[in-house]
Write a protein that holds these residues in place. Structure first.
Motif, PDB file in Angstrom:
ATOM      1  N   TYR A 273      -0.724  -5.997  -3.081  1.00 59.22           N
ATOM      2  CA  TYR A 273      -1.896  -6.575  -3.848  1.00 59.22           C
ATOM      3  C   TYR A 273      -2.107  -7.848  -3.694  1.00 59.22           C
ATOM      4  O   TYR A 273      -2.972  -8.439  -3.796  1.00 59.22           O
ATOM      5  CB  TYR A 273      -1.487  -6.126  -5.426  1.00 59.22           C
ATOM      6  CG  TYR A 273      -1.818  -4.831  -5.756  1.00 59.22           C
ATOM      7  CD1 TYR A 273      -3.279  -4.483  -5.857  1.00 59.22           C
ATOM      8  CD2 TYR A 273      -0.864  -4.073  -6.248  1.00 59.22           C
ATOM      9  CE1 TYR A 273      -3.541  -3.116  -6.343  1.00 59.22           C
ATOM     10  CE2 TYR A 273      -1.349  -2.807  -6.586  1.00 59.22           C
ATOM     11  CZ  TYR A 273      -2.637  -2.275  -6.298  1.00 59.22           C
ATOM     12  OH  TYR A 273      -2.826  -1.042  -7.007  1.00 59.22           O
ATOM     13  N   ALA A 274      -1.077  -8.699  -2.690  1.00 58.87           N
ATOM     14  CA  ALA A 274      -1.441  -9.984  -2.197  1.00 58.87           C
ATOM     15  C   ALA A 274      -2.450  -9.873  -1.254  1.00 58.87           C
ATOM     16  O   ALA A 274      -3.099 -11.075  -1.225  1.00 58.87           O
ATOM     17  CB  ALA A 274      -0.132 -10.557  -1.813  1.00 58.87           C
TER      18      ALA A 274
ATOM     19  N   ASP B 156     -11.235  -3.334  -1.578  1.00 62.87           N
ATOM     20  CA  ASP B 156     -10.686  -4.353  -0.386  1.00 62.87           C
ATOM     21  C   ASP B 156      -9.991  -3.837   0.758  1.00 62.87           C
ATOM     22  O   ASP B 156     -10.397  -4.107   1.879  1.00 62.87           O
ATOM     23  CB  ASP B 156      -9.814  -5.333  -1.117  1.00 62.87           C
ATOM     24  CG  ASP B 156     -10.686  -6.376  -2.120  1.00 62.87           C
ATOM     25  OD1 ASP B 156     -11.997  -6.389  -2.199  1.00 62.87           O
ATOM     26  OD2 ASP B 156     -10.003  -6.989  -2.705  1.00 62.87           O
ATOM     27  N   LEU B 157      -9.053  -2.855   0.508  1.00 64.42           N
ATOM     28  CA  LEU B 157      -8.448  -1.972   1.313  1.00 64.42           C
ATOM     29  C   LEU B 157      -9.163  -1.131   2.195  1.00 64.42           C
ATOM     30  O   LEU B 157      -9.199  -1.280   3.346  1.00 64.42           O
ATOM     31  CB  LEU B 157      -7.170  -1.487   0.750  1.00 64.42           C
ATOM     32  CG  LEU B 157      -6.368  -0.591   1.716  1.00 64.42           C
ATOM     33  CD1 LEU B 157      -5.800  -1.489   2.948  1.00 64.42           C
ATOM     34  CD2 LEU B 157      -5.211   0.208   0.851  1.00 64.42           C
ATOM     35  N   VAL B 158     -10.069  -0.552   1.369  1.00 63.72           N
ATOM     36  CA  VAL B 158     -10.969   0.469   2.010  1.00 63.72           C
ATOM     37  C   VAL B 158     -11.995  -0.227   3.045  1.00 63.72           C
ATOM     38  O   VAL B 158     -12.363   0.108   4.171  1.00 63.72           O
ATOM     39  CB  VAL B 158     -12.016   1.133   1.099  1.00 63.72           C
ATOM     40  CG1 VAL B 158     -12.889   2.105   1.638  1.00 63.72           C
ATOM     41  CG2 VAL B 158     -10.776   2.311   0.511  1.00 63.72           C
ATOM     42  N   MET B 159     -12.364  -1.253   2.442  1.00 67.17           N
ATOM     43  CA  MET B 159     -13.248  -2.271   3.452  1.00 67.17           C
ATOM     44  C   MET B 159     -12.715  -2.874   4.721  1.00 67.17           C
ATOM     45  O   MET B 159     -13.250  -2.688   5.804  1.00 67.17           O
ATOM     46  CB  MET B 159     -14.137  -3.148   2.519  1.00 67.17           C
ATOM     47  CG  MET B 159     -14.926  -2.665   1.752  1.00 67.17           C
ATOM     48  SD  MET B 159     -16.436  -1.895   2.245  1.00 67.17           S
ATOM     49  CE  MET B 159     -17.034  -2.697   3.590  1.00 67.17           C
TER      50      MET B 159
ATOM     51  N   ALA C  33      -0.514   2.270   7.402  1.00 67.54           N
ATOM     52  CA  ALA C  33      -0.256   3.286   6.534  1.00 67.54           C
ATOM     53  C   ALA C  33      -1.628   3.772   5.812  1.00 67.54           C
ATOM     54  O   ALA C  33      -1.856   4.835   5.762  1.00 67.54           O
ATOM     55  CB  ALA C  33       0.566   2.630   5.439  1.00 67.54           C
ATOM     56  N   ALA C  34      -2.345   2.940   5.522  1.00 67.77           N
ATOM     57  CA  ALA C  34      -3.689   3.286   4.855  1.00 67.77           C
ATOM     58  C   ALA C  34      -4.634   4.325   5.835  1.00 67.77           C
ATOM     59  O   ALA C  34      -5.183   5.383   5.411  1.00 67.77           O
ATOM     60  CB  ALA C  34      -4.579   2.014   4.331  1.00 67.77           C
TER      61      ALA C  34
ATOM     62  N   GLY D  35      -3.431   6.999  -3.246  1.00 67.21           N
ATOM     63  CA  GLY D  35      -3.331   5.913  -4.113  1.00 67.21           C
ATOM     64  C   GLY D  35      -2.518   4.770  -3.363  1.00 67.21           C
ATOM     65  O   GLY D  35      -1.921   4.857  -2.530  1.00 67.21           O
ATOM     66  N   MET D  36      -3.118   3.787  -4.158  1.00 66.80           N
ATOM     67  CA  MET D  36      -2.194   2.359  -3.649  1.00 66.80           C
ATOM     68  C   MET D  36      -0.714   2.667  -3.722  1.00 66.80           C
ATOM     69  O   MET D  36       0.105   1.784  -2.549  1.00 66.80           O
ATOM     70  CB  MET D  36      -2.778   1.137  -4.559  1.00 66.80           C
ATOM     71  CG  MET D  36      -4.220   0.964  -4.271  1.00 66.80           C
ATOM     72  SD  MET D  36      -4.681   0.136  -2.849  1.00 66.80           S
ATOM     73  CE  MET D  36      -4.505  -1.428  -3.142  1.00 66.80           C
ATOM     74  N   GLU D  37      -0.494   3.228  -4.531  1.00 64.17           N
ATOM     75  CA  GLU D  37       1.207   3.278  -4.556  1.00 64.17           C
ATOM     76  C   GLU D  37       1.836   4.117  -3.380  1.00 64.17           C
ATOM     77  O   GLU D  37       2.663   3.693  -2.695  1.00 64.17           O
ATOM     78  CB  GLU D  37       1.666   3.988  -5.750  1.00 64.17           C
ATOM     79  CG  GLU D  37       1.795   3.255  -6.855  1.00 64.17           C
ATOM     80  CD  GLU D  37       2.267   3.908  -8.080  1.00 64.17           C
ATOM     81  OE1 GLU D  37       3.045   4.904  -7.928  1.00 64.17           O
ATOM     82  OE2 GLU D  37       2.144   3.173  -9.426  1.00 64.17           O
TER      83      GLU D  37
END
Length: 197
Positions: A52-53, A60-63, A22-23, A36-38
């Motif tokens: 967030y877990a 962290d998600l971007v990396m 999804a990201a 956004g994270m949402e």
């Protein structure tokens, strides 16, 4: 009890994969900073708690996203690691759009990330720089296989052509724009290798 743990672990891995997928889709469509994270949680779909877990912060998600790209076949650099293609063709394939049917055309995701994180000290920018340096190293290795007398300088020229072509392809939304840079790359290769047996 152990089968419940195994099922839970499977759900966790599936959640992480869905989050990254999804990201990737959202980052490509609208940019990293605009996502956004949402939105990622909704598109995954997972709860924010699950998101967030797996990824404590957006960074962290971007990396994780950038690292996943680096290990995929969807970047310019990926062709340079293929042993089934002769070295000259490996270099020339840099000028082919990695996903030719993608619409709209996207440029190099590492250049995009560096542009979105302009501080050279930021993790995303530093990682993008590493990938661009790695690209030049891989081109240099292919040129050495060809017997090029000055592989490092030529590798930088070819990397500049490839990155420029990818950027123009994105700006112009023209998937086969790399053909122009490929023609220039062929001239550079012919000139550099003219005295090589």
């Amino acid at each position: 009890m152990s089968s419940a743990v195994t099922a839970s672990q499977r759900r966790g891995r599936g959640g992480r994969e869905r989050i990254l997928a999804a990201a990737a889709q959202l980052f490509t469509a609208q940019g990293i900073n605009a996502t956004g994270m949402e939105q990622v949680a909704e598109a995954a779909p997972v709860s924010k708690r699950t998101l967030y877990a797996h990824f404590r912060t957006k960074n962290d998600l971007v990396m994780a996203h950038l690292q996943g790209l680096a290990s995929s076949d969807a970047t310019l650099e990926s062709v340079l690691t293929r042993d089934d293609i002769p070295p000259r063709e490996r270099v020339l394939k840099l000028f082919d759009q990695p996903v030719p049917d993608a619409a709209p055309v996207r440029g190099c995701p590492f250049i995009d990330a560096a542009a979105e994180f302009p501080d050279p000290a930021s993790a995303a920018h530093a990682y993008a720089r590493e990938q661009k340096l790695r690209m030049a190293e891989l081109i240099t290795a292919s040129l050495k296989e060809l017997g090029c007398p000055e592989p490092t300088a030529l590798a930088e020229q070819l990397a500049t052509l490839a990155d420029g072509a990818a950027s123009r392809a994105m700006v112009l939304d023209e998937a086969d724009y790399g053909r122009h840079a490929r023609a220039a790359a062929e001239v550079l290769l012919d000139h550099a290798l003219r005295n090589v047996d």
